[in-house]
Design an enzyme around this catalytic site. Structure first.
Site, short mmCIF file in Angstrom:
data_model
loop_
_atom_site.label_atom_id
_atom_site.label_comp_id
_atom_site.label_asym_id
_atom_site.label_seq_id
_atom_site.Cartn_x
_atom_site.Cartn_y
_atom_site.Cartn_z
N CYS A 114 0.79 -1.31 0.05
CA CYS A 114 0.04 -0.09 0.06
C CYS A 114 0.84 1.25 -0.09
CB CYS A 114 -1.02 -0.06 1.27
SG CYS A 114 -2.43 1.07 1.02
N HIS A 213 -3.42 -5.25 0.70
CA HIS A 213 -2.93 -5.76 1.96
C HIS A 213 -2.82 -7.18 1.74
CE1 HIS A 213 -2.45 -1.94 4.14
NE2 HIS A 213 -3.30 -1.32 3.31
N GLU A 215 -1.33 -9.07 3.95
CA GLU A 215 -1.31 -9.61 5.37
C GLU A 215 -2.79 -9.87 5.72
OE1 GLU A 215 -1.86 -5.20 6.02
OE2 GLU A 215 -1.09 -6.47 4.32
#
Length: 237
Positions: A114, A213, A215
């Site tokens: 990001c 993202h 994660e």
């Protein structure tokens, strides 16, 4: 072979925990958990203002993640702030730019997430679009508050990224800015509205930036690719 050590840049924010409320170096635990799940050892890297610190860190790491966070300071790419561009962190900008310089000098594998992708583009001499809704006329990339947007991205055939995540994937995103120009990087994923969602450097080195993202969702391919590259880097030292 030892597990590769992956550095993760952090926020420096006012935070509260237990009886404490003070400045803290922090990062959502999902980042470290995702690196660990992929076989790496996460190491948090708060902003440091010490000459030579970035070089010293890069020499000890096997891979680097430039994490998400606040907007990049517009002055870094010679732009005036958009009314919606706020809260930039000069200390973090300087630290992450120095880390990217040090990482390139030693060939360290890098993943930008990001804001991290945007920092990578700015370092390369690129520019940002400061408010994506001005371009696409919707808020799907960042619905507001703590909510992530859910979008589908299409990757470029033959790219490193496509080899890691496939032709298409649904991702979680939270960005109101995007990369406009990116010298030295190839565009390798787009949203349906045309927004650039990923870029990668040419050559053998793992150097990838994504607007989403990884994660926060099952995105094993991207993080596993970084950890594999970090392990190979470690083995070749």
């Amino acid at each position: 072979m030892p597990a590769p050590v992956i550095g993760l840049t952090t926020y420096r924010e006012d935070a509260a925990w237990g009886v404490w409320q003070q400045r803290a170096d922090l990062l959502p635990a999902q980042y470290a958990a995702a690196v660990e799940a992929a076989g790496g050892v996460p190491l948090l890297l708060p902003p440091v203002d010490v000459p030579g610190a970035a070089d010293a860190v890069a020499e000890r790491l096997d891979g680097l993640v430039i994490s998400g966070g606040a907007d990049v300071e517009p002055g870094r790419y010679d732009a005036e702030p958009h009314p919606r561009t706020t809260g930039w962190r000069p200390d973090r900008d300087a630290w992450e730019l120095a880390l990217l310089d040090a990482a390139e000098a030693v060939g360290l594998p890098v993943l930008g997430v990001c804001r991290g992708m945007q920092v990578m583009a700015v370092r390369a001499g690129g520019t940002l679009d400061q408010h994506v809704p001005d371009l696409v006329e919707h808020e799907q990339h960042s619905p507001g508050g703590p909510e992530f947007g859910a979008i589908e991205v299409t990757t470029t055939p033959g790219s490193r990224l496509a080899g890691l995540v496939g032709d298409r994937l649904a991702v979680s995103c939270h960005h109101h800015q995007s990369v406009r120009t990116h010298p030295g990087f190839a565009p390798v994923a787009h949203a349906a509205d045309g927004t650039l969602e990923a870029m990668e450097a040419n050559g053998e080195r793992f150097c990838v930036g994504v607007q989403w993202h990884p994660e926060t969702a099952v995105d094993v391919g991207l993080l596993a690719g970084l950890v594999r590259a970090a392990a190979a880097y470690n083995a070749d030292r």
